[in-house]
Structures are given as C-alpha cells and as structure tokens.
Design an enzyme around this catalytic site. Sequence first.
Site, PDB file in Angstrom:
ATOM      1  N   LYS A 264     -10.525  -4.368  -5.710  1.00  9.59           N
ATOM      2  CA  LYS A 264     -11.473  -3.326  -6.122  1.00  9.59           C
ATOM      3  C   LYS A 264     -10.769  -2.019  -6.441  1.00  9.59           C
ATOM      4  CE  LYS A 264     -12.699  -2.902  -1.229  1.00  9.59           C
ATOM      5  NZ  LYS A 264     -13.365  -3.741  -0.287  1.00  9.59           N
TER       6      LYS A 264
ATOM      7  N   LYS B 230       0.820  -1.216   0.000  1.00  9.94           N
ATOM      8  CA  LYS B 230       0.000   0.000   0.000  1.00  9.94           C
ATOM      9  C   LYS B 230       0.851   1.261   0.000  1.00  9.94           C
ATOM     10  CE  LYS B 230      -4.498  -1.485   1.368  1.00  9.94           C
ATOM     11  NZ  LYS B 230      -5.687  -1.330   2.198  1.00  9.94           N
TER      12      LYS B 230
ATOM     13  N   LYS C 134      -3.701 -10.465  -7.293  1.00  5.52           N
ATOM     14  CA  LYS C 134      -4.964 -10.622  -6.564  1.00  5.52           C
ATOM     15  C   LYS C 134      -6.069  -9.764  -7.202  1.00  5.52           C
ATOM     16  CE  LYS C 134      -5.669  -8.157  -2.844  1.00  5.52           C
ATOM     17  NZ  LYS C 134      -5.663  -7.506  -1.529  1.00  5.52           N
TER      18      LYS C 134
END
Length: 330
Positions: free
Chosen positions: A199, A114, A196
Amino acid sequence: MEKKIILSGIQPSGVPTLGNYIGALRNWKLLQSDDKFCYYCVANMHALTVRQDAQELRSRSMGMAALLIACGIDPKVSPLFIQSDVVQHAQLNWVLACNTYMGELNRMTQFKDKSAKHADNINAGLFTYPVLMAGDILLYQADLVPVGHDQKQHVELARNIAIRFNNAYGEIFKVPEPYIPKLGGRVMSLTDPEKKMSKSDANPNSYISILDDPAVITKKFKRAVTDSEGRIAYEEGRHGVNNLLSIYCAVTGMTMEDAVASFPEGSGYGLLKKTVADAVIAEIEPVQNEYKRILADRGELEAIVKRGAEQASEVAEKTIDLVYKKVGLR
Ligand code: TYM
C-alpha cells in the site's frame, strides 16, 4: 476442549490492499470458528515508526477497525481492539526487549527494507518493532498467527523470544506458529510482479486497494504486467501470470489445477485478467458496502473497540502479572 488462540494485527497505515486481504484478513475471518478464539488488533503503535499526523492516525485506526468488521471479523465473537488501548502491550515490550539480541533484530529483512525507504528517519522504534509485535502475540498466549509471508520472520522471532524466556523463567509463554496461506501468502505488485504488492507503493496501478471502485479494479488488472508467452499456465519464473492465477485461486478457493483448467485451451491474457478482476470484485464489493454502513455509526464503532480493549486487557493482564512476578518487577 481447549480452544486454539489466534492473534493478528494490521497497521492503520492507509487502506489495505488485496495483498493484505488475501495474505491475512481473509484468513482472519475464516479462522473464526467454534474451536478457536481470535483476537484482532489495529496495530497503531507500530505505525509510529514512521511520522504520523496525530488526528489522522486516530481516525485511520477507527477506519481500519470498521474495515476489519466489514471483512467479516465479528466483534461479538472475537475481541477487536486498538493496540494502544491495551496498556499491557507497552508493558511487555520492555521485558521482551531485554530478552532479545541486537543480532536477531539486525537480521530482520523488513528493517533493512524500511530503513532504506525512510533513510531520513531510521529511528530505534523501526529497529525494535519486531519486539513489540512479539509482545502482541505472546500477551494472548496465541497458538496461531495468521499473516502474509512478509511477517513470517517476525513470528519466528516471537517464537525464539518465547522459547528463550521459557528456558530462563519456566513455562510462561505459548510458542506461536505462523499461519500463512499456501496460495496468496505473497501477493505481488501488478506492475512489477517480482515485488510484493504494497500500500505504500508510489504507483497506485501496482496495487488493488480494497476500497477501489470496481471499474478501477478492472482497469488495474487489464494493465497488469504479464509476459509474452500468451499461455495460461502456472510455471516457474512466470511471475505476472502466476500472480494473477494465485489471486484467482485465493479469492475463489479453487485449486491451481482447477483454476488453470477453467480457461479453455487457447484463451489469452485478456480473458484471464477479466476473470480475475470479476472474481476479486465479487469478493470485495460486499466488504465495501459493509464498510460504509459500519463507518456511518461512529458511536457503535467506538463502543466496539472499547469493549474489545476491555476483553483483551483482562487476558493480557494475566500474562503481565505472571511475567512481572517472574522477572522481579512485581
Ligand atoms: P501490515 O500492516 O504491513 O500488513 C497486514 C497483513 O497483511 C499481510 N500482507 C501481505 N500478504 C500477502 N501479500 C502481500 N503483498 C501482503 N502485504 C501485506 C502482512 O503479512 C500482514 O499479515 N507487523 C504487522 C502488523 C502486526 C502484527 C502483530 C501481525 C502488528 N502486531 C501481531 C501479527 C501479529 C504489519 O506491519 O502488517
């Protein structure tokens, strides 16, 4: 008989994908049974680790609550609440942060991912986020935490914090275990099946949103990346085909062996994609219809999360009282 306690959460950051559904939400529904007591939360405090528009965050949190009910969470049986409505989450967070090592947080792969993605906003919350999540779990003395594979490391951290705290202060926390589906714990991107499904992916063809139109779902599966072997089989290294087959098993409850055998010898990927798309549509179309119905009654939805927060607070407060006394804050 003592009921097993289940807790899980989801961030209200966009519409959940088929990955969220298969990895977690489907199990949230299935775990509700007579011998278990489940708490489910919309983890809105976690969402603050990236910049949010205030009004949108609140409205997406309510939308997520509606979606969870549509996915089969029965709020009469399982308290469903918005994380920030239960103040004890913030209260436990600090105590746990003081019992977590920088080195442990440094090892969290999601932080690394992230912070690479949000290089302009690597805030301290992004780093300490797994501590907040540990608190979510430990507050309710959860036995099991139904999550997808990407959250396993965070649940393991929660275990380690619980064990460390118990060693220092006595048996305060139940040591939780992750509960990850064997097939579908890691649903992969349709366009890059070594990544992966997420969204936040910039390419909407890479994921199925659980609110996608059936026609869109069919189209996205049709375009899914496979390989040039042209054989329907679950085999090492065949990420695209393996992903489609895993999705199929997860939504139908079939074993991999039965799923593969259900395709006549010589079937091509066209049939595979169509079959998987139809199975996914059959599973999520009812969710979409329920969602619209629930969202239409905003007053009832507000009442549900308020009641959920009251029920959750009662239990969370018992843990806080115990913890605060043990560490000398009360
Ligand atoms: P979040 O909101 O990113 O995702 C919600 C759940 O969906 C699972 N998931 C997947 N499973 C399979 N394949 C995928 N491609 C996939 N993508 C997502 C996630 O593993 C997760 O279970 N930190 C958590 C939310 C949270 C939480 C908690 C979870 C906050 N407090 C306490 C458990 C217990 C998160 O960001 O999940």
